[in-house]
Structure formats: C-alpha cells, structure tokens
Design a protein around this motif. Structure first.
Motif, short mmCIF file in Angstrom:
data_model
loop_
_atom_site.label_atom_id
_atom_site.label_comp_id
_atom_site.label_asym_id
_atom_site.label_seq_id
_atom_site.Cartn_x
_atom_site.Cartn_y
_atom_site.Cartn_z
N LEU A 67 0.81 -1.22 0.00
CA LEU A 67 0.00 0.00 0.00
C LEU A 67 0.84 1.27 0.00
CD1 LEU A 67 -2.91 -1.08 2.36
CD2 LEU A 67 -3.03 -0.64 -0.10
N SER A 68 2.05 1.20 0.51
CA SER A 68 2.89 2.41 0.54
C SER A 68 3.64 2.64 -0.77
CB SER A 68 3.87 2.36 1.71
OG SER A 68 4.78 1.30 1.55
N ALA A 69 3.61 1.67 -1.66
CA ALA A 69 4.25 1.83 -2.98
C ALA A 69 3.40 2.75 -3.85
CB ALA A 69 4.41 0.47 -3.65
N GLU A 70 4.02 3.37 -4.84
CA GLU A 70 3.25 4.20 -5.77
C GLU A 70 2.15 3.35 -6.40
OE1 GLU A 70 3.81 6.77 -9.83
OE2 GLU A 70 5.47 6.70 -8.41
N ASP A 71 0.96 3.87 -6.39
CA ASP A 71 -0.25 3.21 -6.89
C ASP A 71 -0.75 2.09 -5.98
OD1 ASP A 71 -0.36 4.90 -9.12
OD2 ASP A 71 0.83 3.53 -10.35
N GLY A 72 -0.18 1.95 -4.79
CA GLY A 72 -0.64 0.94 -3.84
C GLY A 72 -2.11 1.10 -3.50
N TYR A 73 -2.53 2.32 -3.31
CA TYR A 73 -3.95 2.61 -3.13
C TYR A 73 -4.57 2.99 -4.48
CZ TYR A 73 -4.11 2.77 2.01
OH TYR A 73 -4.09 2.44 3.34
N TYR A 74 -3.94 3.93 -5.16
CA TYR A 74 -4.53 4.58 -6.33
C TYR A 74 -4.95 3.62 -7.43
CZ TYR A 74 -5.12 8.01 -10.08
OH TYR A 74 -5.61 8.76 -11.11
N LYS A 75 -4.17 2.60 -7.69
CA LYS A 75 -4.50 1.68 -8.78
C LYS A 75 -4.75 0.26 -8.27
CE LYS A 75 -2.43 4.25 -12.53
NZ LYS A 75 -1.48 4.23 -13.65
N SER A 76 -5.39 0.18 -7.12
CA SER A 76 -5.70 -1.13 -6.55
C SER A 76 -7.17 -1.15 -6.12
CB SER A 76 -4.79 -1.43 -5.35
OG SER A 76 -5.21 -0.69 -4.22
N ALA A 130 -2.31 8.75 1.12
CA ALA A 130 -2.49 7.50 1.86
C ALA A 130 -1.28 6.59 1.65
CB ALA A 130 -3.77 6.80 1.42
N GLU A 131 -0.77 6.54 0.43
CA GLU A 131 0.42 5.73 0.14
C GLU A 131 1.62 6.24 0.94
OE1 GLU A 131 -1.25 4.92 -4.36
OE2 GLU A 131 0.51 6.21 -4.10
N ASP A 132 1.76 7.55 0.98
CA ASP A 132 2.86 8.16 1.71
C ASP A 132 2.76 7.86 3.21
OD1 ASP A 132 5.17 10.09 1.77
OD2 ASP A 132 3.77 11.25 3.00
N ALA A 133 1.56 7.90 3.74
CA ALA A 133 1.36 7.71 5.17
C ALA A 133 1.37 6.24 5.59
CB ALA A 133 0.04 8.36 5.60
N ALA A 134 1.11 5.33 4.67
CA ALA A 134 0.96 3.91 5.01
C ALA A 134 2.20 3.33 5.70
CB ALA A 134 0.62 3.10 3.77
N THR A 135 3.36 3.83 5.35
CA THR A 135 4.58 3.28 5.95
C THR A 135 4.60 3.44 7.46
OG1 THR A 135 5.73 5.37 5.59
CG2 THR A 135 5.99 3.69 3.90
N ALA A 179 -9.83 15.07 5.87
CA ALA A 179 -8.78 14.29 6.54
C ALA A 179 -9.38 13.13 7.33
CB ALA A 179 -7.95 15.18 7.45
N ASP A 180 -10.49 13.36 8.01
CA ASP A 180 -11.15 12.30 8.77
C ASP A 180 -11.61 11.19 7.84
OD1 ASP A 180 -12.56 11.15 11.17
OD2 ASP A 180 -14.29 11.56 9.88
N TYR A 181 -12.24 11.56 6.74
CA TYR A 181 -12.75 10.58 5.78
C TYR A 181 -11.61 9.76 5.17
CZ TYR A 181 -14.82 8.58 1.60
OH TYR A 181 -15.22 7.71 0.62
N ILE A 182 -10.56 10.44 4.72
CA ILE A 182 -9.44 9.75 4.08
C ILE A 182 -8.73 8.85 5.08
CG2 ILE A 182 -7.26 10.02 2.81
CD1 ILE A 182 -9.90 10.91 1.32
N ASN A 183 -8.59 9.32 6.32
CA ASN A 183 -7.96 8.51 7.36
C ASN A 183 -8.73 7.21 7.56
OD1 ASN A 183 -5.93 8.18 9.41
ND2 ASN A 183 -7.48 8.65 10.94
N THR A 184 -10.04 7.31 7.67
CA THR A 184 -10.88 6.13 7.86
C THR A 184 -10.75 5.17 6.68
OG1 THR A 184 -12.43 7.39 9.21
CG2 THR A 184 -13.26 5.34 8.25
N GLN A 185 -10.81 5.70 5.46
CA GLN A 185 -10.72 4.86 4.27
C GLN A 185 -9.33 4.22 4.13
OE1 GLN A 185 -13.49 4.09 2.41
NE2 GLN A 185 -14.35 5.18 4.14
N ALA A 186 -8.29 4.97 4.46
CA ALA A 186 -6.93 4.42 4.39
C ALA A 186 -6.77 3.27 5.36
CB ALA A 186 -5.90 5.51 4.66
N LEU A 187 -7.36 3.39 6.54
CA LEU A 187 -7.27 2.32 7.54
C LEU A 187 -8.06 1.09 7.11
CD1 LEU A 187 -7.34 4.31 10.88
CD2 LEU A 187 -5.39 3.24 9.74
N VAL A 188 -9.17 1.29 6.40
CA VAL A 188 -9.91 0.15 5.87
C VAL A 188 -9.00 -0.64 4.95
CG1 VAL A 188 -11.80 -0.53 4.33
CG2 VAL A 188 -12.21 1.14 6.14
N GLY A 189 -8.27 0.05 4.09
CA GLY A 189 -7.34 -0.63 3.18
C GLY A 189 -6.24 -1.36 3.91
N LEU A 190 -5.70 -0.72 4.94
CA LEU A 190 -4.64 -1.37 5.72
C LEU A 190 -5.17 -2.55 6.48
CD1 LEU A 190 -2.68 1.71 7.05
CD2 LEU A 190 -1.73 -0.15 5.69
#
Length: 177
Positions: free
Chosen positions: A31-40, A78-83, A166-177
């Motif tokens: 998920l932290s790689a380029e396109d880990g979120y964006y193209k998955s 989200a990719e940047d923060a996933a690490t 930020a709240d929405y993206i945080n929640t969605q990023a955590l769903v992915g993780l």
C-alpha cells in the motif's frame, strides 16, 4: 527435516506472530508503494458530499479535472502515510497471548483481521491521522480541497459545506490497511 517433537504452545504462538508480522509487512509495503492505493482495489474515492461540490464546480475553469486530481492526491497521501502504520500493527502482534493465538487459529477465516482491528483501530486512527494530514499537505490535497470548498461556498443558491476530508481519508486508508 521434519521433527517428531510436538510443537509447544510457545512455538505455535510465535509461529502465528511471525506469520502476522509477515502479512503486515507485505500489506504496508504494497500500500505504501506508488499506486498501492490509487490503482488497486483499495483506491480511496471521495466522500459523497464532495461529489456535490465537484459537480457544481466542473463548469468553472480551473476545476474541470478536480475529481480526478483530488482522488489521485488523496491516494498518494495515503500511500505516503501507510509506511507509518507498520509499527502500530507490530506492537499489537507482539502483545498476542497464547489464548489470543489459539482464538485466532481456531476462529473464523478473518479472526486475525478482527483481532488486529479490535486491538489497533483506535490507536491507528489517532496516530495515523496526523501523519495522513502531513501527507495530504505534502501532496497539496488539502490546499486544493480548501480552494474548491471556498469556490463552491461562494456560489449563489448553495448550502455551504465543509466536509472533514482528513477524517474521511484517514478512515478509508485504515480500511485498506
């Protein structure tokens, strides 16, 4: 060589912890790689309220590609923060007791996910949000969103909005993780 010595409870618990750590490492790396979120399949869409803003602004020069630009920026953030999520998950894994390990092994197919969710979600949310906000700022997502909201709220006959992106993206990023 295969040993005929039975596994101890400690062996089983340590094996599960190692497997979970491997899974977390792979997830964070993916998920932290380029396109880990964006193209998955974990691609983060914008909140419903944002669609109203985008629809109204799509006719205004400078905002024609707002939706795709925002989606790309929030996924890059989200990719940047996933690490930063890995250490939080690893702390939860280190805390697995033998009973936890037994419940995970004997539980449903998603027992490990449920365990990590119940043990890490609140701390992940709290620790991940500032990291994500930094990443959103780093890629220019919050500036773009502020500009769009300001423009939208200045239009006649619209109800002002200000969704917490930020709240929405945080929640969605955590769903992915």
């Amino acid at each position: 060589t295969v040993s005929s010595t039975p596994l101890t409870d400690l062996d089983i618990s340590n094996g599960l912890k190692e497997a979970l750590q491997f899974g977390v490492d792979n997830s964070v790396q993916f998920l932290s790689a380029e396109d880990g979120y964006y193209k998955s399949i974990y691609k983060i869409a914008l909140p419903d309220q944002a669609n109203t803003v985008i629809e109204k602004l799509s006719f205004i020069p400078g905002f024609k590609s707002l939706e795709e630009e925002m989606i790309k920026k929030v996924n890059r953030a989200a990719e940047d923060a996933a690490t930063k999520a890995g250490p939080i998950f690893l702390d939860a894994i280190k805390g697995i007791t033998f009973n936890d390990a037994k419940n995970i092994l004997m539980g449903s197919n998603d027992a490990a996910t449920q365990y990590l969710n119940s043990r890490t979600y609140n701390s992940l949310y709290a620790e991940f949000k500032p990291v994500l906000v930094t990443s959103l700022n780093k890629v220019g997502a919050l500036d773009l969103w502020t500009s769009a909201i300001s423009k939208y709220n200045s239009l006649p006959f619209v109800t002002d909005v200000n969704p917490d992106l930020a709240d929405y993206i945080n929640t969605q990023a955590l769903v992915g993780l």
